[in-house]
Design a protein around this motif. Structure first.
Motif, PDB file in Angstrom:
ATOM      1  N   ALA A 149       0.815  -1.210   0.000  1.00  0.00           N
ATOM      2  CA  ALA A 149       0.000   0.000   0.000  1.00  0.00           C
ATOM      3  C   ALA A 149       0.852   1.264   0.000  1.00  0.00           C
ATOM      4  CB  ALA A 149      -0.929   0.004   1.217  1.00  0.00           C
ATOM      5  N   LEU A 150       2.134   1.145   0.312  1.00  0.00           N
ATOM      6  CA  LEU A 150       2.959   2.338   0.473  1.00  0.00           C
ATOM      7  C   LEU A 150       3.097   3.180  -0.800  1.00  0.00           C
ATOM      8  CD1 LEU A 150       5.739   0.962   2.842  1.00  0.00           C
ATOM      9  CD2 LEU A 150       3.853   2.497   3.413  1.00  0.00           C
ATOM     10  N   SER A 156      -9.865   5.915  -2.219  1.00  0.00           N
ATOM     11  CA  SER A 156     -11.286   6.266  -2.052  1.00  0.00           C
ATOM     12  C   SER A 156     -11.495   7.760  -1.844  1.00  0.00           C
ATOM     13  CB  SER A 156     -11.875   5.494  -0.868  1.00  0.00           C
ATOM     14  OG  SER A 156     -11.752   4.101  -1.065  1.00  0.00           O
ATOM     15  N   GLY A 157     -10.740   8.559  -2.565  1.00  0.00           N
ATOM     16  CA  GLY A 157     -10.899  10.006  -2.481  1.00  0.00           C
ATOM     17  C   GLY A 157     -10.252  10.637  -1.272  1.00  0.00           C
ATOM     18  N   GLY A 158      -9.481   9.868  -0.518  1.00  0.00           N
ATOM     19  CA  GLY A 158      -8.823  10.410   0.667  1.00  0.00           C
ATOM     20  C   GLY A 158      -7.372   9.987   0.735  1.00  0.00           C
ATOM     21  N   GLN A 159      -6.765  10.198   1.893  1.00  0.00           N
ATOM     22  CA  GLN A 159      -5.361   9.858   2.114  1.00  0.00           C
ATOM     23  C   GLN A 159      -5.251   8.727   3.136  1.00  0.00           C
ATOM     24  OE1 GLN A 159      -4.622  14.132   3.198  1.00  0.00           O
ATOM     25  NE2 GLN A 159      -2.615  13.679   2.315  1.00  0.00           N
ATOM     26  N   ARG A 160      -4.407   7.764   2.836  1.00  0.00           N
ATOM     27  CA  ARG A 160      -4.122   6.739   3.839  1.00  0.00           C
ATOM     28  C   ARG A 160      -3.456   7.384   5.054  1.00  0.00           C
ATOM     29  NH1 ARG A 160      -4.473   1.494   1.473  1.00  0.00           N
ATOM     30  NH2 ARG A 160      -4.061   1.480  -0.781  1.00  0.00           N
ATOM     31  N   ARG A 183       2.456  12.213   0.528  1.00  0.00           N
ATOM     32  CA  ARG A 183       1.009  12.337   0.306  1.00  0.00           C
ATOM     33  C   ARG A 183       0.155  11.443   1.216  1.00  0.00           C
ATOM     34  NH1 ARG A 183       0.657  15.527  -4.300  1.00  0.00           N
ATOM     35  NH2 ARG A 183       2.527  15.477  -5.603  1.00  0.00           N
ATOM     36  N   PHE A 184       0.726  11.005   2.339  1.00  0.00           N
ATOM     37  CA  PHE A 184      -0.044  10.319   3.364  1.00  0.00           C
ATOM     38  C   PHE A 184      -0.558  11.342   4.382  1.00  0.00           C
ATOM     39  CE2 PHE A 184       2.728   6.953   1.799  1.00  0.00           C
ATOM     40  CZ  PHE A 184       1.877   5.866   1.733  1.00  0.00           C
ATOM     41  N   PHE A 185      -1.482  10.887   5.241  1.00  0.00           N
ATOM     42  CA  PHE A 185      -1.970  11.734   6.330  1.00  0.00           C
ATOM     43  C   PHE A 185      -1.323  11.254   7.624  1.00  0.00           C
ATOM     44  CE2 PHE A 185      -4.873  13.095   9.680  1.00  0.00           C
ATOM     45  CZ  PHE A 185      -5.045  14.433   9.349  1.00  0.00           C
ATOM     46  N   PRO A 186      -0.445  12.065   8.234  1.00  0.00           N
ATOM     47  CA  PRO A 186       0.283  11.606   9.426  1.00  0.00           C
ATOM     48  C   PRO A 186      -0.538  11.752  10.700  1.00  0.00           C
ATOM     49  CG  PRO A 186       1.040  13.787   8.788  1.00  0.00           C
ATOM     50  CD  PRO A 186       0.008  13.386   7.770  1.00  0.00           C
TER      51      PRO A 186
END
Length: 214
Positions: A149-150, A156-160, A183-186
């Motif tokens: 997944a990295l 789905s329109g969002g950030q992992r 571009r992930f959400f921390p």
């Protein structure tokens, strides 16, 4: 800011892919030498280079993307860390030979996944890694998701969501910025001894959970 990746298996190679997708330079290394990484480097383009283990470990930010069983051997041979950042992406599991009796052990709830948990005597894996890299600033991150997944931070329109934890505020800020650049959400889980076990595979309550920030 230079980045090194120790290990080129599932975690190391997909970290390299995630960085390359965003034009972030890194040096990746493994025990087999730079020639064994030619195909990966060719796939990912000029931002990813192959180097020696010592070269990768000399970067400002060093990702530990090793199998748990190799961590002590590799890390104990490296030069002083001198306050550099080490990102612990490991998990305390052992990969099983599919043809071995252990792969069909009914007492192992993880046998179907080809792994077994390593008994750490009640200690968190992040505390053991911290002891192996004296003088480093350790941040636990990039260990709780499926490695495949990295390279795909958006879903789905969002950030992992990517969890991270550590004891040094400045180091955590740098890793948070890198997570955002990828571009992930921390999401900050706090201190290393608190957040590390929460996201540690295989039994951490936040491990392998694919949260998406929408």
């Amino acid at each position: 800011m230079s980045i090194g990746i120790l290990g080129s298996g599932g975690l190391g190679s997909n970290l390299a892919r995630a960085l390359a997708r965003n034009g972030i330079a890194a040096t990746v290394a493994n025990s087999r030498g730079a020639a064994s990484l030619a195909a990966l480097v060719a796939e990912l383009g000029p931002s990813i280079t192959a180097g020696t283990v010592v070269e990768a470990a000399s970067a400002d930010i060093v990702f530990v993307a090793l199998r748990w069983t190799d961590t002590e051997t590799v890390l104990s041979r490296l030069p002083a860390w001198n306050n550099r950042i080490v990102v612990d992406g490991t998990n305390p599991v052992e990969f099983l030979d599919p043809n071995s009796p252990a792969a069909n052990d009914p007492a192992n709830p993880l046998a179907a996944y080809g792994i077994k948990a390593v008994d750490l005597g009640g200690r968190a894996s992040s505390s053991l890694i911290r002891a192996l890299v004296p003088g480093a600033r350790v941040v636990k991150a990039f260990n709780h998701l499926d490695v495949n997944a990295l390279p795909q931070p958006q879903l789905s329109g969002g950030q992992r969501v990517l969890f991270y934890s550590g004891d040094d505020a400045a180091a955590k800020a740098e890793i948070r910025a890198l997570i955002e650049a990828m571009r992930f959400f921390p999401v900050d889980l706090g201190a290393l001894d608190t957040g590390g076990p929460l996201a540690e595979l295989p039994f951490g309550p936040l491990a392998a959970i694919n949260f998406v920030k929408v």
